[in-house]
Design a protein around this motif. Structure first.
Motif, PDB file in Angstrom:
ATOM      1  N   GLY A  60       0.825  -1.215   0.000  1.00 18.82           N
ATOM      2  CA  GLY A  60       0.000   0.000   0.000  1.00 18.82           C
ATOM      3  C   GLY A  60       0.853   1.257   0.000  1.00 18.82           C
ATOM      4  O   GLY A  60       0.561   2.224  -0.713  1.00 18.82           O
ATOM      5  N   LEU A  61       1.932   1.252   0.775  1.00 20.04           N
ATOM      6  CA  LEU A  61       2.836   2.408   0.798  1.00 20.04           C
ATOM      7  C   LEU A  61       3.513   2.598  -0.556  1.00 20.04           C
ATOM      8  O   LEU A  61       3.679   3.721  -1.034  1.00 20.04           O
ATOM      9  CB  LEU A  61       3.885   2.253   1.900  1.00 20.04           C
ATOM     10  N   ARG A  62       3.887   1.476  -1.206  1.00 18.90           N
ATOM     11  CA  ARG A  62       4.487   1.582  -2.548  1.00 18.90           C
ATOM     12  C   ARG A  62       3.492   2.163  -3.550  1.00 18.90           C
ATOM     13  O   ARG A  62       3.855   2.969  -4.411  1.00 18.90           O
ATOM     14  CB  ARG A  62       4.989   0.220  -3.029  1.00 18.90           C
ATOM     15  N   GLU A  63       2.218   1.764  -3.450  1.00 16.89           N
ATOM     16  CA  GLU A  63       1.181   2.324  -4.332  1.00 16.89           C
ATOM     17  C   GLU A  63       1.065   3.835  -4.130  1.00 16.89           C
ATOM     18  O   GLU A  63       1.021   4.592  -5.101  1.00 16.89           O
ATOM     19  CB  GLU A  63      -0.183   1.698  -4.036  1.00 16.89           C
ATOM     20  N   LEU A  64       0.991   4.252  -2.880  1.00 14.22           N
ATOM     21  CA  LEU A  64       0.880   5.686  -2.581  1.00 14.22           C
ATOM     22  C   LEU A  64       2.099   6.441  -3.105  1.00 14.22           C
ATOM     23  O   LEU A  64       1.968   7.545  -3.649  1.00 14.22           O
ATOM     24  CB  LEU A  64       0.716   5.914  -1.077  1.00 14.22           C
ATOM     25  N   GLU A  65       3.271   5.841  -2.982  1.00 16.85           N
ATOM     26  CA  GLU A  65       4.484   6.483  -3.474  1.00 16.85           C
ATOM     27  C   GLU A  65       4.460   6.574  -5.000  1.00 16.85           C
ATOM     28  O   GLU A  65       4.809   7.598  -5.581  1.00 16.85           O
ATOM     29  CB  GLU A  65       5.700   5.682  -2.995  1.00 16.85           C
ATOM     30  N   LYS A  66       4.024   5.504  -5.642  1.00 16.30           N
ATOM     31  CA  LYS A  66       3.957   5.466  -7.115  1.00 16.30           C
ATOM     32  C   LYS A  66       3.028   6.555  -7.663  1.00 16.30           C
ATOM     33  O   LYS A  66       3.311   7.168  -8.683  1.00 16.30           O
ATOM     34  CB  LYS A  66       3.467   4.090  -7.570  1.00 16.30           C
ATOM     35  N   HIS A  67       1.935   6.814  -6.971  1.00 18.31           N
ATOM     36  CA  HIS A  67       0.952   7.794  -7.436  1.00 18.31           C
ATOM     37  C   HIS A  67       1.187   9.192  -6.868  1.00 18.31           C
ATOM     38  O   HIS A  67       0.373  10.084  -7.064  1.00 18.31           O
ATOM     39  CB  HIS A  67      -0.468   7.308  -7.121  1.00 18.31           C
ATOM     40  N   GLY A  68       2.297   9.386  -6.152  1.00 16.68           N
ATOM     41  CA  GLY A  68       2.684  10.721  -5.715  1.00 16.68           C
ATOM     42  C   GLY A  68       2.125  11.175  -4.382  1.00 16.68           C
ATOM     43  O   GLY A  68       2.335  12.320  -3.992  1.00 16.68           O
ATOM     44  N   TYR A  69       1.440  10.307  -3.643  1.00 15.37           N
ATOM     45  CA  TYR A  69       0.889  10.707  -2.345  1.00 15.37           C
ATOM     46  C   TYR A  69       1.942  10.643  -1.236  1.00 15.37           C
ATOM     47  O   TYR A  69       1.779  11.277  -0.206  1.00 15.37           O
ATOM     48  CB  TYR A  69      -0.312   9.826  -1.966  1.00 15.37           C
ATOM     49  N   THR A 138      13.974  -2.670  -0.682  1.00 17.70           N
ATOM     50  CA  THR A 138      13.738  -2.565   0.749  1.00 17.70           C
ATOM     51  C   THR A 138      12.816  -3.699   1.157  1.00 17.70           C
ATOM     52  O   THR A 138      11.750  -3.870   0.563  1.00 17.70           O
ATOM     53  CB  THR A 138      13.094  -1.210   1.107  1.00 17.70           C
ATOM     54  N   CYS A 139      13.217  -4.468   2.155  1.00 20.58           N
ATOM     55  CA  CYS A 139      12.425  -5.609   2.613  1.00 20.58           C
ATOM     56  C   CYS A 139      11.089  -5.131   3.161  1.00 20.58           C
ATOM     57  O   CYS A 139      11.031  -4.189   3.959  1.00 20.58           O
ATOM     58  CB  CYS A 139      13.187  -6.380   3.688  1.00 20.58           C
ATOM     59  N   ASP A 140      10.004  -5.809   2.729  1.00 22.02           N
ATOM     60  CA  ASP A 140       8.668  -5.457   3.209  1.00 22.02           C
ATOM     61  C   ASP A 140       8.465  -5.878   4.664  1.00 22.02           C
ATOM     62  O   ASP A 140       7.567  -5.385   5.321  1.00 22.02           O
ATOM     63  CB  ASP A 140       7.599  -6.137   2.341  1.00 22.02           C
ATOM     64  N   GLY A 141       9.295  -6.776   5.174  1.00 19.70           N
ATOM     65  CA  GLY A 141       9.135  -7.253   6.535  1.00 19.70           C
ATOM     66  C   GLY A 141       9.943  -6.498   7.565  1.00 19.70           C
ATOM     67  O   GLY A 141       9.458  -6.219   8.652  1.00 19.70           O
ATOM     68  N   ARG A 149      15.431  -8.675  -7.958  1.00 18.78           N
ATOM     69  CA  ARG A 149      14.846  -8.088  -9.170  1.00 18.78           C
ATOM     70  C   ARG A 149      13.526  -7.375  -8.868  1.00 18.78           C
ATOM     71  O   ARG A 149      13.180  -6.408  -9.516  1.00 18.78           O
ATOM     72  CB  ARG A 149      14.597  -9.168 -10.225  1.00 18.78           C
ATOM     73  N   GLU A 150      12.784  -7.870  -7.871  1.00 20.14           N
ATOM     74  CA  GLU A 150      11.482  -7.291  -7.521  1.00 20.14           C
ATOM     75  C   GLU A 150      11.399  -7.066  -6.012  1.00 20.14           C
ATOM     76  O   GLU A 150      12.093  -7.718  -5.248  1.00 20.14           O
ATOM     77  CB  GLU A 150      10.354  -8.231  -7.953  1.00 20.14           C
ATOM     78  N   ALA A 151      10.512  -6.158  -5.618  1.00 20.38           N
ATOM     79  CA  ALA A 151      10.308  -5.880  -4.192  1.00 20.38           C
ATOM     80  C   ALA A 151       9.719  -7.108  -3.507  1.00 20.38           C
ATOM     81  O   ALA A 151       9.047  -7.918  -4.137  1.00 20.38           O
ATOM     82  CB  ALA A 151       9.380  -4.687  -4.020  1.00 20.38           C
ATOM     83  N   GLY A 152       9.982  -7.245  -2.217  1.00 21.22           N
ATOM     84  CA  GLY A 152       9.447  -8.369  -1.453  1.00 21.22           C
ATOM     85  C   GLY A 152      10.145  -8.500  -0.124  1.00 21.22           C
ATOM     86  O   GLY A 152      10.463  -7.506   0.522  1.00 21.22           O
ATOM     87  N   LEU A 153      10.408  -9.748   0.273  1.00 24.39           N
ATOM     88  CA  LEU A 153      11.033 -10.029   1.560  1.00 24.39           C
ATOM     89  C   LEU A 153      12.494 -10.407   1.373  1.00 24.39           C
ATOM     90  O   LEU A 153      12.862 -11.059   0.395  1.00 24.39           O
ATOM     91  CB  LEU A 153      10.313 -11.194   2.258  1.00 24.39           C
ATOM     92  N   CYS A 154      13.323 -10.039   2.345  1.00 27.95           N
ATOM     93  CA  CYS A 154      14.729 -10.451   2.347  1.00 27.95           C
ATOM     94  C   CYS A 154      14.799 -11.933   2.723  1.00 27.95           C
ATOM     95  O   CYS A 154      13.803 -12.536   3.143  1.00 27.95           O
ATOM     96  CB  CYS A 154      15.541  -9.603   3.316  1.00 27.95           C
ATOM     97  N   ARG A 155      15.980 -12.524   2.600  1.00 22.34           N
ATOM     98  CA  ARG A 155      16.151 -13.947   2.892  1.00 22.34           C
ATOM     99  C   ARG A 155      15.766 -14.277   4.327  1.00 22.34           C
ATOM    100  O   ARG A 155      15.081 -15.269   4.584  1.00 22.34           O
ATOM    101  CB  ARG A 155      17.591 -14.354   2.609  1.00 22.34           C
ATOM    102  N   ASP A 156      16.168 -13.453   5.293  1.00 18.91           N
ATOM    103  CA  ASP A 156      15.845 -13.741   6.696  1.00 18.91           C
ATOM    104  C   ASP A 156      14.344 -13.756   6.931  1.00 18.91           C
ATOM    105  O   ASP A 156      13.836 -14.616   7.645  1.00 18.91           O
ATOM    106  CB  ASP A 156      16.506 -12.714   7.624  1.00 18.91           C
ATOM    107  N   CYS A 157      13.630 -12.818   6.341  1.00 20.78           N
ATOM    108  CA  CYS A 157      12.175 -12.778   6.536  1.00 20.78           C
ATOM    109  C   CYS A 157      11.485 -13.926   5.795  1.00 20.78           C
ATOM    110  O   CYS A 157      10.517 -14.502   6.285  1.00 20.78           O
ATOM    111  CB  CYS A 157      11.612 -11.431   6.085  1.00 20.78           C
ATOM    112  N   ARG A 158      11.990 -14.288   4.593  1.00 19.61           N
ATOM    113  CA  ARG A 158      11.418 -15.415   3.852  1.00 19.61           C
ATOM    114  C   ARG A 158      11.609 -16.718   4.605  1.00 19.61           C
ATOM    115  O   ARG A 158      10.739 -17.584   4.578  1.00 19.61           O
ATOM    116  CB  ARG A 158      12.065 -15.538   2.469  1.00 19.61           C
ATOM    117  N   GLU A 159      12.744 -16.869   5.277  1.00 18.12           N
ATOM    118  CA  GLU A 159      13.039 -18.102   6.009  1.00 18.12           C
ATOM    119  C   GLU A 159      12.467 -18.088   7.425  1.00 18.12           C
ATOM    120  O   GLU A 159      12.706 -18.997   8.192  1.00 18.12           O
ATOM    121  CB  GLU A 159      14.553 -18.322   6.049  1.00 18.12           C
ATOM    122  N   GLY A 160      11.762 -17.029   7.778  1.00 22.55           N
ATOM    123  CA  GLY A 160      11.102 -16.977   9.069  1.00 22.55           C
ATOM    124  C   GLY A 160      11.979 -16.554  10.226  1.00 22.55           C
ATOM    125  O   GLY A 160      11.548 -16.562  11.367  1.00 22.55           O
ATOM    126  N   ARG A 161      13.233 -16.201   9.938  1.00 25.83           N
ATOM    127  CA  ARG A 161      14.098 -15.708  11.015  1.00 25.83           C
ATOM    128  C   ARG A 161      13.724 -14.267  11.280  1.00 25.83           C
ATOM    129  O   ARG A 161      13.620 -13.466  10.372  1.00 25.83           O
ATOM    130  CB  ARG A 161      15.565 -15.797  10.607  1.00 25.83           C
TER     131      ARG A 161
END
Length: 181
Positions: A60-69, A138-141, A149-161
């Motif tokens: 949601g924050l990325r959407e707001l940033e993309k649209h200039g809010y 930037t990690c979403d977690g 290549r795309e936004a999302g979670l870093c390795r630590d957050c993906r692995e549950g650490r």
């Protein structure tokens, strides 16, 4: 400007009825506009406030940033810590118009003498240019920088650490909001 008693937020239809923003982004936008200047608006704080979770809030924050809010700017504090300052725009289109009107070309009668060339104290560190190297995200977690290549979670957050949020652990103020009408 119309007088409004404290405890109310006036929001434009351009945000409340935006056809390209998700309901999460619209809700976050209205919430952020209702906050006093200096309030924390980082992913963790918003995830603690709302049931949507870190990933949806980050999207949601990325959407707001993309649209200039929103505009998020990294800033180094005097003690060397880094914080993210979030600037919210009530009406991005009107802000762009106003800024475009203020940026008028300057006419000069004569060219000023060029400043003597200064050499930097240390050479800037170049961005690695190896083929196939992914850009920083930037990690979403946990809001930590990582390459992907795309936004999302870093390795630590993906692995549950889980790890401590560095700004919170260091006593930094995290992401703060500043409003621009």
């Amino acid at each position: 400007m119309e007088f409004q008693r404290p405890g109310y937020t006036i929001t434009g239809d351009h945000l409340a009825q935006h056809r390209e923003l998700s309901m999460t982004a619209i809700g976050l936008g209205v919430h952020i506009l209702s906050l006093p200047e200096g309030s924390r608006v980082d992913i963790r704080t918003l995830a603690n406030r709302f049931p949507e979770g870190r990933q949806r809030i980050a999207a949601g924050l990325r959407e707001l940033e993309k649209h200039g809010y929103l505009k998020r700017v990294a800033k180094r504090l005097e003690d060397g810590r880094m914080v993210t300052v979030t600037i919210s725009y009530n009406n991005p289109a009107a802000t762009k118009e106003r800024l475009a009107g203020e940026a008028k070309p300057v006419e000069r009668a004569a060219r000023p003498k060029p400043a003597p060339e200064r050499k930097p104290a240390s050479p800037p560190t170049p961005e690695p240019t190896a083929p196939g190297l992914a850009p920083f995200q930037t990690c979403d977690g946990c809001e930590r920088a990582f390459r992907a290549r795309e936004a999302g979670l870093c390795r630590d957050c993906r692995e549950g650490r889980r790890r401590l949020d560095p700004p919170a652990a260091a006593g930094a103020t995290g992401s703060l909001v500043g409003h621009v009408p």
